[in-house]
Design a protein around this motif. Sequence first.
Motif, PDB file in Angstrom:
ATOM      1  N   ASP A  86      21.970  33.364  45.116  1.00 22.40           N
ATOM      2  CA  ASP A  86      21.493  33.277  43.742  1.00 22.40           C
ATOM      3  C   ASP A  86      21.656  34.611  43.025  1.00 22.40           C
ATOM      4  OD1 ASP A  86      20.869  30.647  43.963  1.00 22.40           O
ATOM      5  OD2 ASP A  86      18.756  30.971  44.452  1.00 22.40           O
ATOM      6  N   GLU A  87      21.377  35.708  43.751  1.00 18.75           N
ATOM      7  CA  GLU A  87      21.546  37.029  43.158  1.00 18.75           C
ATOM      8  C   GLU A  87      23.016  37.279  42.846  1.00 18.75           C
ATOM      9  OE1 GLU A  87      19.874  39.530  46.083  1.00 18.75           O
ATOM     10  OE2 GLU A  87      17.795  39.208  45.467  1.00 18.75           O
ATOM     11  N   ASN A  88      23.890  36.903  43.778  1.00 20.18           N
ATOM     12  CA  ASN A  88      25.325  37.075  43.562  1.00 20.18           C
ATOM     13  C   ASN A  88      25.790  36.298  42.345  1.00 20.18           C
ATOM     14  OD1 ASN A  88      25.687  38.728  45.758  1.00 20.18           O
ATOM     15  ND2 ASN A  88      26.254  37.082  47.154  1.00 20.18           N
ATOM     16  N   ARG A 105      33.983  34.612  32.658  1.00 16.44           N
ATOM     17  CA  ARG A 105      35.361  34.279  33.023  1.00 16.44           C
ATOM     18  C   ARG A 105      35.447  33.906  34.499  1.00 16.44           C
ATOM     19  NH1 ARG A 105      39.363  32.434  30.357  1.00 16.44           N
ATOM     20  NH2 ARG A 105      40.105  34.218  29.165  1.00 16.44           N
ATOM     21  N   GLU A 106      34.741  34.644  35.361  1.00 15.49           N
ATOM     22  CA  GLU A 106      34.759  34.345  36.793  1.00 15.49           C
ATOM     23  C   GLU A 106      34.138  32.975  37.068  1.00 15.49           C
ATOM     24  OE1 GLU A 106      34.595  38.922  38.551  1.00 15.49           O
ATOM     25  OE2 GLU A 106      32.746  37.799  38.202  1.00 15.49           O
ATOM     26  N   LYS A 107      33.068  32.650  36.352  1.00 14.16           N
ATOM     27  CA  LYS A 107      32.448  31.331  36.519  1.00 14.16           C
ATOM     28  C   LYS A 107      33.403  30.229  36.086  1.00 14.16           C
ATOM     29  CE  LYS A 107      27.679  32.970  35.915  1.00 14.16           C
ATOM     30  NZ  LYS A 107      26.470  32.938  35.059  1.00 14.16           N
ATOM     31  N   GLU A 108      34.130  30.486  35.007  1.00 13.27           N
ATOM     32  CA  GLU A 108      35.104  29.521  34.503  1.00 13.27           C
ATOM     33  C   GLU A 108      36.214  29.297  35.529  1.00 13.27           C
ATOM     34  OE1 GLU A 108      37.238  28.833  30.146  1.00 13.27           O
ATOM     35  OE2 GLU A 108      36.798  30.873  30.828  1.00 13.27           O
ATOM     36  N   ILE A 109      36.696  30.388  36.105  1.00 18.95           N
ATOM     37  CA  ILE A 109      37.768  30.296  37.097  1.00 18.95           C
ATOM     38  C   ILE A 109      37.269  29.635  38.379  1.00 18.95           C
ATOM     39  CG2 ILE A 109      39.203  31.700  38.648  1.00 18.95           C
ATOM     40  CD1 ILE A 109      39.686  33.564  36.236  1.00 18.95           C
ATOM     41  N   ASN A 115      38.068  39.142  43.274  1.00 20.46           N
ATOM     42  CA  ASN A 115      36.752  39.666  42.888  1.00 20.46           C
ATOM     43  C   ASN A 115      35.641  38.672  43.208  1.00 20.46           C
ATOM     44  OD1 ASN A 115      37.846  42.053  41.935  1.00 20.46           O
ATOM     45  ND2 ASN A 115      38.019  41.332  39.824  1.00 20.46           N
ATOM     46  N   LEU A 116      35.916  37.382  43.001  1.00 19.18           N
ATOM     47  CA  LEU A 116      34.931  36.348  43.321  1.00 19.18           C
ATOM     48  C   LEU A 116      34.596  36.363  44.817  1.00 19.18           C
ATOM     49  CD1 LEU A 116      36.246  33.378  41.144  1.00 19.18           C
ATOM     50  CD2 LEU A 116      33.915  34.276  41.083  1.00 19.18           C
ATOM     51  N   MET A 117      35.624  36.438  45.643  1.00 18.51           N
ATOM     52  CA  MET A 117      35.401  36.459  47.090  1.00 18.51           C
ATOM     53  C   MET A 117      34.572  37.672  47.495  1.00 18.51           C
ATOM     54  SD  MET A 117      39.047  35.246  48.687  1.00 18.51           S
ATOM     55  CE  MET A 117      39.671  33.576  48.457  1.00 18.51           C
ATOM     56  N   ARG A 118      34.892  38.815  46.893  1.00 21.81           N
ATOM     57  CA  ARG A 118      34.152  40.041  47.220  1.00 21.81           C
ATOM     58  C   ARG A 118      32.689  39.920  46.806  1.00 21.81           C
ATOM     59  NH1 ARG A 118      32.875  43.897  43.953  1.00 21.81           N
ATOM     60  NH2 ARG A 118      34.425  43.272  42.388  1.00 21.81           N
ATOM     61  N   LYS A 119      32.449  39.449  45.589  1.00 19.17           N
ATOM     62  CA  LYS A 119      31.078  39.344  45.083  1.00 19.17           C
ATOM     63  C   LYS A 119      30.248  38.320  45.852  1.00 19.17           C
ATOM     64  CE  LYS A 119      31.811  40.776  40.253  1.00 19.17           C
ATOM     65  NZ  LYS A 119      31.682  40.351  38.835  1.00 19.17           N
ATOM     66  N   LEU A 120      30.893  37.228  46.259  1.00 17.67           N
ATOM     67  CA  LEU A 120      30.155  36.143  46.906  1.00 17.67           C
ATOM     68  C   LEU A 120      30.132  36.267  48.422  1.00 17.67           C
ATOM     69  CD1 LEU A 120      31.406  33.176  44.684  1.00 17.67           C
ATOM     70  CD2 LEU A 120      29.314  34.519  44.443  1.00 17.67           C
ATOM     71  N   GLY A 121      30.847  37.259  48.941  1.00 17.91           N
ATOM     72  CA  GLY A 121      30.809  37.505  50.378  1.00 17.91           C
ATOM     73  C   GLY A 121      31.529  36.463  51.205  1.00 17.91           C
ATOM     74  N   VAL A 122      32.609  35.874  50.648  1.00 15.60           N
ATOM     75  CA  VAL A 122      33.399  34.910  51.409  1.00 15.60           C
ATOM     76  C   VAL A 122      34.781  35.504  51.662  1.00 15.60           C
ATOM     77  CG1 VAL A 122      32.144  32.945  50.473  1.00 15.60           C
ATOM     78  CG2 VAL A 122      34.227  33.702  49.329  1.00 15.60           C
ATOM     79  N   THR A 123      35.468  34.973  52.664  1.00 16.33           N
ATOM     80  CA  THR A 123      36.735  35.587  53.071  1.00 16.33           C
ATOM     81  C   THR A 123      37.950  34.705  52.843  1.00 16.33           C
ATOM     82  OG1 THR A 123      36.392  34.787  55.337  1.00 16.33           O
ATOM     83  CG2 THR A 123      35.612  37.019  54.820  1.00 16.33           C
ATOM     84  N   ASN A 124      37.740  33.456  52.425  1.00 15.94           N
ATOM     85  CA  ASN A 124      38.888  32.581  52.186  1.00 15.94           C
ATOM     86  C   ASN A 124      38.554  31.553  51.110  1.00 15.94           C
ATOM     87  OD1 ASN A 124      37.342  30.542  53.511  1.00 15.94           O
ATOM     88  ND2 ASN A 124      38.152  31.213  55.485  1.00 15.94           N
ATOM     89  N   ALA A 163      38.397  28.319  51.315  1.00 17.60           N
ATOM     90  CA  ALA A 163      37.457  27.278  51.745  1.00 17.60           C
ATOM     91  C   ALA A 163      36.016  27.728  51.507  1.00 17.60           C
ATOM     92  CB  ALA A 163      37.678  26.944  53.221  1.00 17.60           C
ATOM     93  N   GLY A 164      35.737  29.005  51.809  1.00 18.16           N
ATOM     94  CA  GLY A 164      34.396  29.534  51.573  1.00 18.16           C
ATOM     95  C   GLY A 164      34.059  29.589  50.097  1.00 18.16           C
ATOM     96  N   LEU A 165      35.050  29.916  49.288  1.00 15.29           N
ATOM     97  CA  LEU A 165      34.852  29.981  47.836  1.00 15.29           C
ATOM     98  C   LEU A 165      34.540  28.591  47.278  1.00 15.29           C
ATOM     99  CD1 LEU A 165      34.954  32.216  45.696  1.00 15.29           C
ATOM    100  CD2 LEU A 165      37.353  31.643  45.311  1.00 15.29           C
ATOM    101  N   ILE A 166      35.280  27.595  47.734  1.00 13.24           N
ATOM    102  CA  ILE A 166      35.059  26.221  47.273  1.00 13.24           C
ATOM    103  C   ILE A 166      33.699  25.710  47.738  1.00 13.24           C
ATOM    104  CG2 ILE A 166      35.850  23.831  47.549  1.00 13.24           C
ATOM    105  CD1 ILE A 166      38.707  25.000  47.638  1.00 13.24           C
ATOM    106  N   ARG A 167      33.349  26.022  48.984  1.00 11.77           N
ATOM    107  CA  ARG A 167      32.045  25.590  49.497  1.00 11.77           C
ATOM    108  C   ARG A 167      30.925  26.171  48.644  1.00 11.77           C
ATOM    109  NH1 ARG A 167      30.605  27.405  55.455  1.00 11.77           N
ATOM    110  NH2 ARG A 167      30.649  29.420  54.398  1.00 11.77           N
TER     111      ARG A 167
END
Length: 219
Positions: free
Chosen positions: A152-154, A161-165, A195-204, A206-210
């Motif tokens: 939630d903090e992330n 723009r990142e939310k849109e993407i 940048n999204l992966m870095r901010k959300l702490g995911v590495t691929n 699949a993690g971003l979509i999840r």
Amino acid sequence: MNKIKILIADDHRLVVQGFKTIIDSMKNFVVVAEAYSGVEVIEKSKATNPHVVLMDIDMPELNGLQATQKLAWLNPNIKVVILSMHSEKGMIQAAIEVGAVGYVLKNIEKNDFIEAIQKVAKGEHYYSSEVTKILSEKTGDPISKKQLVKNDENDHELTEREKEILTLIVDGFSNKQIGEKLFISHRTVDTHRTNLMRKLGVTNMAGLIRYGIQHGYID
């Protein structure tokens, strides 16, 4: 009896050949196509119209979750079974959210593998016993709560723009398609994705979509 037409999707050729050998041993199954990327899954599904797609998650171009979602839009009659090493509850839930009707782990026994194909071809759902156990587990432990707060903090750190993407990524659009929709270059999209992966702490992907599915980034 009409044969069940199957498309196998995995970026590892040895894995594809292994499952194809099992399927070829069954007289009422036939492999109509093999795909080694998410884009190939879509193209070959259009060309061969399989009854069942056996889908890996970690694939290039479009990953398995994105390809599953696209197939659900293009042809809801195609039944997708996720065949993966990912045993995380969030990943399984994400697969179900995007339209998979089955989820089995790659260490599945041959008889269970065959049963999964038969059941989903008949319009049923199939989750292996191990997957069912994972889904039934409670997740209210302190670590999960801590991670939820962290997510939630992330979320508040993301730009508009990142939310849109992120929404477009979850909806299955490629970098090129996102760039065209937002009138930016695909390289700029790639930078935002990194940048999204870095901010959300995911590495691929699949993690971003999840993450996106779990936090409501779906149009």
